[in-house]
Design an enzyme around this catalytic site. Sequence first.
Site, PDB file in Angstrom:
ATOM      1  N   LYS A 147      23.085  38.304 -11.548  1.00 12.34           N
ATOM      2  CA  LYS A 147      22.582  39.503 -12.202  1.00 12.34           C
ATOM      3  C   LYS A 147      23.435  40.787 -12.024  1.00 12.34           C
ATOM      4  O   LYS A 147      22.852  42.032 -11.481  1.00 12.34           O
ATOM      5  CB  LYS A 147      21.232  39.932 -11.596  1.00 12.34           C
ATOM      6  CG  LYS A 147      19.906  38.481 -11.578  1.00 12.34           C
ATOM      7  CD  LYS A 147      18.864  38.983 -11.032  1.00 12.34           C
ATOM      8  CE  LYS A 147      17.836  37.537 -11.265  1.00 12.34           C
ATOM      9  NZ  LYS A 147      18.165  36.307 -10.554  1.00 12.34           N
ATOM     10  N   ARG A 148      24.424  40.784 -12.543  1.00 11.82           N
ATOM     11  CA  ARG A 148      25.412  42.039 -12.344  1.00 11.82           C
ATOM     12  C   ARG A 148      25.095  43.014 -13.452  1.00 11.82           C
ATOM     13  O   ARG A 148      24.756  42.428 -14.780  1.00 11.82           O
ATOM     14  CB  ARG A 148      26.860  41.477 -12.396  1.00 11.82           C
ATOM     15  CG  ARG A 148      27.603  40.842 -11.174  1.00 11.82           C
ATOM     16  CD  ARG A 148      26.983  41.385 -10.077  1.00 11.82           C
ATOM     17  NE  ARG A 148      27.940  40.897  -8.863  1.00 11.82           N
ATOM     18  CZ  ARG A 148      27.381  40.140  -7.856  1.00 11.82           C
ATOM     19  NH1 ARG A 148      25.850  39.758  -7.573  1.00 11.82           N
ATOM     20  NH2 ARG A 148      27.839  39.803  -6.622  1.00 11.82           N
TER      21      ARG A 148
END
Length: 266
Positions: free
Chosen positions: A85-86
Amino acid sequence: MDERGPLCVGIDPHASLLASWGLDDDVAGLERFSRTVVEALADTVAVFKPQAAFFERFGSRGVAVLERTAADARAAGALVVMDAKRGDIGSTMAAYAETFLHPDSPLFSDALTVSPYLGYGSLAPAVELARTSGAGLFVLALTSNPEGAEVQRAVREDGRTIGATMLGHLAAENAGESPMGSFGAVVGATLGDLSSFDLDINGPLLAPGIGAQGATAADLPRVFGAAVRNVVPNVSRGVLRHGPDSGALRGAAERFAEEIRTAVSG
């Protein structure tokens, strides 16, 4: 998924799950857990989704286990979606992309989950590198956590919700690709009727929430409608709780895959 069954198994070695397997909450337990899952399932399951945070909490040694987990799963023929989930901007987003999407990186994965909530355009470095490397992205669009609605269901000046806007961006990325593009959305399987959203993005829909979170395979056609055949259903604890017995893990994965196949084809 056509060859191996429509299932993505999460690899989520959180402390309570390690304990239920009789493992210590340390790097040795982490490695034993991850290796067992990969050895039991990587030659039959279509997709794995390691949750990077549960490895990163052990520092560099945990990241080393994550590297081996992803590499071993891919070597056995499974696809790996790195659930990290960057999301950031500019050179920082480019560095995140290099970490997970460059073929020379020890953490290279077939796809990466990303957050677009600094603006969809902030994902451009990841989009560009994914195209170059033959990888993909899963963009958070309509997540199942209650807090997500605060942002994703907010309405823009043009009358569209933020979530719908993200789906529109992905449809544009995938335009003209056959059989579908590599830029997908994360859409929770627990959200109920989503008929007000256009889920036909010509790309995959990663659907967490089946099993312990309450959704079932039978819910998928109702939630996803005509887009159900593009869904990548994710099950984590529903499979992992059957470890450390390899046969039990494999049996659980096979049951979920068959339930999903029946629901989707029905």
